[in-house]
Scaffold this motif. Structure first.
Motif: not given
Length: 87
Positions: A48-53, A34-38
């Protein structure tokens, strides 16, 4: 094949632990994807939100022994620098 009762129990425990660790690894990989896709989409807020999750999942993987501490630290460092560079 396990013959002694102790070896049979260890085999059962290993199967259960393998299933749990597989589930944890899968959940962590999903969060990383999810972070990679964002990041690929170029949206810094979403990244940033995906990384925080993803961060708590990664740290939970360390405490549960699925990943090594330095591996997770390296992944977090690289991802956070890539998210920061989107600005």
């Amino acid at each position: 094949m396990a013959n002694t009762p102790q070896a049979k129990k260890r085999a059962r425990q290993n199967e259960a632990r393998f299933a749990i660790n597989k589930m944890r690894r899968s959940r962590i990989r999903t969060e990383l994807r999810k972070v990679e896709e964002a990041i690929a989409s170029g949206d810094q807020a979403a990244a940033a939100a995906a990384l925080k999750a993803a961060q708590p999942e990664l740290m939970r993987g360390v405490t549960k022994g699925v990943f090594h501490k330095n591996t997770v630290a390296r992944k977090m460092s690289r991802l956070s620098s890539r998210v920061k560079s989107l600005a």
